[in-house]
Design a protein around this motif. Structure first.
Motif, PDB file in Angstrom:
ATOM      1  N   SER A 294       0.828  -1.213   0.000  1.00 40.92           N
ATOM      2  CA  SER A 294       0.000   0.000   0.000  1.00 40.92           C
ATOM      3  C   SER A 294       0.860   1.260   0.000  1.00 40.92           C
ATOM      4  O   SER A 294       0.415   2.333  -0.422  1.00 40.92           O
ATOM      5  CB  SER A 294      -0.931   0.012   1.217  1.00 40.92           C
ATOM      6  OG  SER A 294      -0.181   0.088   2.422  1.00 40.92           O
TER       7      SER A 294
ATOM      8  N   LYS B 197      -4.621   4.769  -1.739  1.00 46.76           N
ATOM      9  CA  LYS B 197      -4.242   3.932  -0.596  1.00 46.76           C
ATOM     10  C   LYS B 197      -5.451   3.225   0.023  1.00 46.76           C
ATOM     11  O   LYS B 197      -5.383   2.069   0.424  1.00 46.76           O
ATOM     12  CB  LYS B 197      -3.536   4.767   0.470  1.00 46.76           C
ATOM     13  CG  LYS B 197      -2.010   4.717   0.380  1.00 46.76           C
ATOM     14  CD  LYS B 197      -1.389   5.338   1.625  1.00 46.76           C
ATOM     15  CE  LYS B 197       0.115   5.153   1.609  1.00 46.76           C
ATOM     16  NZ  LYS B 197       0.796   5.929   0.592  1.00 46.76           N
ATOM     17  N   SER B 198      -6.572   3.971   0.105  1.00 49.87           N
ATOM     18  CA  SER B 198      -7.776   3.400   0.736  1.00 49.87           C
ATOM     19  C   SER B 198      -8.223   2.134   0.030  1.00 49.87           C
ATOM     20  O   SER B 198      -8.609   1.153   0.675  1.00 49.87           O
ATOM     21  CB  SER B 198      -8.917   4.419   0.733  1.00 49.87           C
ATOM     22  OG  SER B 198      -8.608   5.503   1.558  1.00 49.87           O
TER      23      SER B 198
ATOM     24  N   ILE C 254      -8.300  -1.343   1.967  1.00 46.57           N
ATOM     25  CA  ILE C 254      -9.592  -2.040   2.126  1.00 46.57           C
ATOM     26  C   ILE C 254      -9.522  -3.435   1.515  1.00 46.57           C
ATOM     27  O   ILE C 254     -10.086  -4.391   2.054  1.00 46.57           O
ATOM     28  CB  ILE C 254     -10.728  -1.208   1.496  1.00 46.57           C
ATOM     29  CG1 ILE C 254     -11.008   0.023   2.353  1.00 46.57           C
ATOM     30  CG2 ILE C 254     -12.002  -2.052   1.355  1.00 46.57           C
ATOM     31  CD1 ILE C 254     -12.032   0.975   1.769  1.00 46.57           C
TER      32      ILE C 254
ATOM     33  N   GLU D 147     -14.212  -1.260  -2.697  1.00 46.33           N
ATOM     34  CA  GLU D 147     -12.837  -1.168  -3.192  1.00 46.33           C
ATOM     35  C   GLU D 147     -12.800  -1.011  -4.716  1.00 46.33           C
ATOM     36  O   GLU D 147     -11.916  -0.356  -5.266  1.00 46.33           O
ATOM     37  CB  GLU D 147     -12.011  -2.373  -2.747  1.00 46.33           C
ATOM     38  CG  GLU D 147     -12.309  -3.674  -3.450  1.00 46.33           C
ATOM     39  CD  GLU D 147     -11.563  -4.864  -2.850  1.00 46.33           C
ATOM     40  OE1 GLU D 147     -11.033  -5.651  -3.644  1.00 46.33           O
ATOM     41  OE2 GLU D 147     -11.544  -5.003  -1.619  1.00 46.33           O
TER      42      GLU D 147
ATOM     43  N   LEU E 118     -13.660   2.636  -5.496  1.00 45.69           N
ATOM     44  CA  LEU E 118     -12.593   3.569  -5.128  1.00 45.69           C
ATOM     45  C   LEU E 118     -11.546   3.757  -6.226  1.00 45.69           C
ATOM     46  O   LEU E 118     -10.869   4.781  -6.259  1.00 45.69           O
ATOM     47  CB  LEU E 118     -11.910   3.106  -3.834  1.00 45.69           C
ATOM     48  CG  LEU E 118     -12.682   3.371  -2.531  1.00 45.69           C
ATOM     49  CD1 LEU E 118     -12.022   2.660  -1.361  1.00 45.69           C
ATOM     50  CD2 LEU E 118     -12.797   4.864  -2.258  1.00 45.69           C
TER      51      LEU E 118
END
Length: 280
Positions: free
Chosen positions: A51, A59-60, A64, A130, A133
């Motif tokens: 990450s 990054k999220s 996740i 995810e 995102l």
């Protein structure tokens, strides 16, 4: 006279029925659960360590993805332990220095497969988030899609649980739960392939666009295996054979949909981060 009433009550209450296993059946589930657990743990470590290689904006999505496999690893540990506790091997006779392994016996401790549904209730909405995102969506569209997909995925899981308790005998409850769950499932498939198609096409980088399309189709195809596995008892596979087929089938589906999709999410995040760094 009391015994039939107890059986009748167990059926009406949806109590899980345990079945005797051969040594091969027990070991098949044991080893598959172990492999699935190791896959989830390894993917979690890889995604969390990697990450740091993507920009803050993505990054999220990677974190996740790692959280999904972490939650799955925890539940697979509980499923694995529950399987081990449900059966036990007794001592066998030794002939000419060799001991033949006999079939395990039921311990009386029920195998708790509800852990799998608790896992799905947490991880399936996260899996969809995810994917959102890493797509090119404005805040309003992202929020609306996340809420609708999260709600329908939770309803899909909850509506299918009761039918999972019935693998032999009268399969009417399983059929009803499958049908209701499929309605929610079809909505999710529609959103992934049609509702988000415009956002996928808006990607300027053809490599990133193709990877997102792979994620969408991989998610749909891997998720299509779940309702098929759910139908195994309706295909004439019953009792212990149904339990083994269902456990192995769900493990394979989980590895593809959680580990496979998670690694693709990382690749998309990394590709977008690299492109932003070059342009920026």
């Amino acid at each position: 006279p009391a015994r039939p009433r107890v059986r009748s009550f167990a059926k009406s209450a949806g109590a899980m029925v345990m079945y005797e296993m051969t040594d091969m059946q027990y070991q098949a589930v044991y080893n598959t659960l172990s492999f699935a657990l190791a896959s989830m743990m390894a993917t979690t470590m890889y995604l969390w360590f990697r990450s740091t290689a993507v920009s803050d904006k993505f990054k999220s999505a990677v974190l996740i993805s790692g959280l999904v496999t972490f939650i799955a690893a925890y539940h697979y540990m509980r499923i694995f332990n529950s399987w081990v506790e449900a059966y036990s091997y007794g001592p066998s006779e030794v002939h000419n220095g060799a001991m033949e392994i006999k079939a395990p016996k039921l311990t009386g401790v029920p195998f708790n497969d509800a852990y799998r549904y608790m896992d799905w209730l947490l991880t399936v909405p996260l899996l969809l988030i995810e994917i959102l995102l890493v797509m090119k969506l404005d805040d309003e569209t992202y929020s609306a899609k996340a809420k609708s997909l999260g709600l329908f995925s939770a309803l899909m899981i909850v509506s299918g649980y009761y039918g999972e308790l019935t693998v032999s005998g009268d399969l009417t409850p399983r059929w009803l739960c499958w049908f209701v769950s499929m309605l929610f499932f079809l909505y999710i498939v529609y959103e992934l392939l049609v509702g988000l198609a415009q956002a996928t096409k808006s990607e300027s980088d053809p490599v990133v666009q193709s990877k997102i399309e792979v994620v969408q189709y991989m998610t749909v195809i891997s998720w299509c295996t779940y309702p098929v596995v759910y139908l195994f008892p309706m295909f004439g596979i019953s009792a212990s054979q149904a339990v083994v087929a269902i456990q192995i089938g769900y493990c394979v589906s989980d590895i593809i949909s959680k580990c496979g999709v998670g690694l693709l999410i990382y690749q998309i995040s990394y590709a977008k981060s690299t492109k932003d760094a070059l342009l920026g």
